[in-house]
Design a protein around this motif. Structure first.
Motif, PDB file in Angstrom:
ATOM      1  N   ASP A 245       0.826  -1.206   0.000  1.00 32.95           N
ATOM      2  CA  ASP A 245       0.000   0.000   0.000  1.00 32.95           C
ATOM      3  C   ASP A 245       0.860   1.256   0.000  1.00 32.95           C
ATOM      4  OD1 ASP A 245      -2.230  -1.575   0.027  1.00 32.95           O
ATOM      5  OD2 ASP A 245      -2.510  -1.466   2.218  1.00 32.95           O
ATOM      6  N   ASP A 247       3.843   1.517  -1.298  1.00 37.53           N
ATOM      7  CA  ASP A 247       4.429   1.677  -2.630  1.00 37.53           C
ATOM      8  C   ASP A 247       3.429   2.258  -3.628  1.00 37.53           C
ATOM      9  OD1 ASP A 247       6.802   0.685  -1.656  1.00 37.53           O
ATOM     10  OD2 ASP A 247       6.403  -1.385  -2.283  1.00 37.53           O
ATOM     11  N   SER A 248       2.128   1.998  -3.399  1.00 40.48           N
ATOM     12  CA  SER A 248       1.124   2.473  -4.341  1.00 40.48           C
ATOM     13  C   SER A 248       0.761   3.944  -4.127  1.00 40.48           C
ATOM     14  CB  SER A 248      -0.144   1.616  -4.231  1.00 40.48           C
ATOM     15  OG  SER A 248      -0.724   1.773  -2.941  1.00 40.48           O
ATOM     16  N   ILE A 249       1.243   4.545  -3.035  1.00 35.96           N
ATOM     17  CA  ILE A 249       0.905   5.950  -2.779  1.00 35.96           C
ATOM     18  C   ILE A 249       1.576   6.871  -3.769  1.00 35.96           C
ATOM     19  CG2 ILE A 249       1.122   7.809  -1.078  1.00 35.96           C
ATOM     20  CD1 ILE A 249       0.806   5.782   1.111  1.00 35.96           C
ATOM     21  N   GLY A 250       2.800   6.492  -4.175  1.00 36.24           N
ATOM     22  CA  GLY A 250       3.524   7.358  -5.089  1.00 36.24           C
ATOM     23  C   GLY A 250       4.599   8.152  -4.367  1.00 36.24           C
ATOM     24  N   PRO A 251       5.267   9.016  -5.117  1.00 29.66           N
ATOM     25  CA  PRO A 251       6.348   9.794  -4.489  1.00 29.66           C
ATOM     26  C   PRO A 251       5.797  10.887  -3.583  1.00 29.66           C
ATOM     27  CG  PRO A 251       6.048  10.470  -6.771  1.00 29.66           C
ATOM     28  CD  PRO A 251       5.125   9.301  -6.557  1.00 29.66           C
ATOM     29  N   GLY A 252       6.701  11.392  -2.722  1.00 28.95           N
ATOM     30  CA  GLY A 252       6.324  12.480  -1.827  1.00 28.95           C
ATOM     31  C   GLY A 252       6.865  12.250  -0.418  1.00 28.95           C
ATOM     32  N   ALA A 255       4.795   9.624   1.650  1.00 32.75           N
ATOM     33  CA  ALA A 255       5.032   8.250   1.220  1.00 32.75           C
ATOM     34  C   ALA A 255       6.416   7.786   1.641  1.00 32.75           C
ATOM     35  CB  ALA A 255       4.873   8.143  -0.288  1.00 32.75           C
ATOM     36  N   ASP A 256       7.414   8.652   1.552  1.00 33.21           N
ATOM     37  CA  ASP A 256       8.773   8.271   1.959  1.00 33.21           C
ATOM     38  C   ASP A 256       8.818   7.970   3.449  1.00 33.21           C
ATOM     39  OD1 ASP A 256       9.582   8.627  -0.627  1.00 33.21           O
ATOM     40  OD2 ASP A 256      10.338  10.681  -0.304  1.00 33.21           O
ATOM     41  N   ARG A 259       7.138   4.591   4.007  1.00 35.03           N
ATOM     42  CA  ARG A 259       8.006   3.493   3.571  1.00 35.03           C
ATOM     43  C   ARG A 259       9.182   3.308   4.533  1.00 35.03           C
ATOM     44  NH1 ARG A 259       6.199   5.068  -1.718  1.00 35.03           N
ATOM     45  NH2 ARG A 259       7.652   6.829  -1.763  1.00 35.03           N
TER      46      ARG A 259
END
Length: 453
Positions: A245, A247-252, A255-256, A259
């Motif tokens: 989930d 990984d599916s958020i995208g960059p930013g 999200a970092d 992760r």
């Protein structure tokens, strides 16, 4: 134990020997006294017989000289007119009446006199044997010395026998001590063969009981490791879903951060699994507490910024090595800061301070919340008044105790809870007279108060 056993044997043998030797000494004294009186009586009887036969002065002098007491000047004859032959010590007037001749014992200056009265045609003649003070002691002195040597020898032999007799028991107790020490140090190993005690039934029962306790501890530890590993493996499934989930958020930045948190949690689970499947590491733990705190606070500061929570790290020292593993220090920081994030509003300020002083490394976490109501139960494992697991403060307390430190809960200058953790600096030995490191903290609180104004 050897010293105690030998001391007990010496005391017991000394008491028995004293009773026996005193009784024997009394018997020897009385026997010597009887022999001395019998000897004096026999010699006075011999001289009295010469008096009874009508011997003249020269004959009496010869009779007195032939006796042992007379040769030493301790025997004499006194006539009714006051004449004397030999040496006379007693009074001139005999104690026995003339109508009752015989032997009597009278006190004389410097000793005792055995006086025998002999009736003659001219009057009452007395034959005296003088026994000086110390005559009986001279007769028994050598016997008493021999008795003393016998007593000392008996006590020494009893001590030697006790030391030899207790040696096998000491070996068995040493085996018990080694087994208990290995169990206390976590060396479970082959518990069934750890203690083999034969001999006294009491020691055998202690060894059997220790074996049962050791097996029980080993079983509990094995089950605990299996349970921890099983729970960790079960958490891998939801963790994998969470990673997908994230990984599916995208960059930013958000999200970092998610992760990074997932990766940290995954690494922690892997460490838990590895530690549960192997024996405890006997290598002494150590780490740089400043580096660990800075690393963890980078994560928590970013999260606080996202919430809009004031967060401050006060760490002026470059390094502070403590006798605790880095993972344990990180777990303490995470547990204490997590409590702040979970139990206070997003705008509640948070402050973390690291101070090194007097051989102690002080980690202080305080917030501006409502504080902790019941500080007496807050440090108990599994006890919580706000619906959490109650493990955070317990983890901090156990980590501090593992290196000889302590933890204290009070109200800080921000108005909320203040958790003060003391960790012993690596390589520093502390005594009760050492200054407490917490005394340095008021200086920092005063400095912060001036900075805020």
């Amino acid at each position: 134990m050897r010293r105690m056993t030998v001391r007990l044997a010496v005391l017991t043998c000394s008491a028995v020997a004293s009773l026996v030797l005193v009784a024997v000494a009394v018997v020897l004294w009385r026997a010597a006294e009887d022999r001395t009186m019998a000897l004096a009586s026999a010699q006075t009887t011999a001289v009295a017989e010469a008096v009874r036969l009508g011997a003249d002065t020269d004959q009496l002098l010869d009779s007195v000289a032939r006796t042992d007491l007379g040769a030493r000047g301790l025997l004499g004859v006194r006539g009714p007119d006051g004449w004397t032959v030999g040496t006379v010590h007693a009074a001139a007037t005999p104690t026995a009446p003339a109508s009752a001749p015989g032997e009597t014992v009278v006190d004389a200056p410097g000793g005792t006199a055995v006086v025998r009265t002999v009736p003659t045609e001219g009057g009452l003649v007395t034959v005296e044997a003088f026994l000086p003070d110390g005559t009986v002691w001279s007769a028994v002195r050598s016997d008493y010395v021999l008795l003393g040597l016998v007593g000392v020898t008996a006590v020494a032999l009893a001590a030697l026998a006790a030391a030899i007799a207790v040696r096998p028991t000491l070996g068995k107790l040493a085996a018990l001590q080694r087994a208990v020490a290995s169990l206390g140090h976590g060396e479970l190993g082959d518990i069934d063969s750890a203690v083999r005690i034969t001999g006294p039934p009491e020691l055998a029962r202690i060894g059997a009981g220790l074996n049962r306790v050791s097996r029980r501890v080993r079983d509990l530890v094995t089950r605990e490791r299996a349970m921890v590993a099983d729970l960790s493996h079960r958490m891998r499934t939801p963790l994998t879903a969470l990673r997908l989930d994230a990984d599916s958020i995208g960059p930013g930045p958000l999200a970092d951060r998610i992760r990074e948190a997932v990766a940290t949690l995954d690494a922690d689970l892997a460490d838990v699994i590895r530690s549960a499947e192997k024996q405890p590491d006997r290598v002494s733990a150590a780490c740089d507490a400043v580096q660990v705190v800075r690393t963890r606070m980078r994560f928590w500061t970013a999260l606080a910024d996202h919430q809009g929570r004031p967060c401050r790290l006060d760490c002026e020292v470059a390094e502070a090595h403590v006798g605790v593993d880095a993972a344990d220090v990180a777990a303490v920081v995470d547990a204490l800061v997590t409590n702040v994030f979970q139990h206070t509003s997003p705008t509640t300020p948070l402050e973390v301070t690291v101070v090194k002083h007097a051989g102690w490394v002080n980690l202080v976490v305080e917030d501006g919340g409502v504080g902790i109501g019941d500080t007496s139960t807050a440090l108990r494992r599994g006890v919580s008044g706000r619906g959490s697991t109650g493990l955070g403060l317990a983890i901090a307390r156990e980590t501090a105790a593992s290196c000889g430190g302590s933890i204290r809960i009070d109200r800080g200058r921000l108005g909320g809870a203040r958790i003060h953790l003391r960790l012993s600096e690596l390589g520093v030995q502390h005594s009760p007279s050492d200054p407490r490191a917490c005394r340095i903290l008021p200086r920092y609180r005063e400095r912060d108060r001036l900075t805020d104004h």
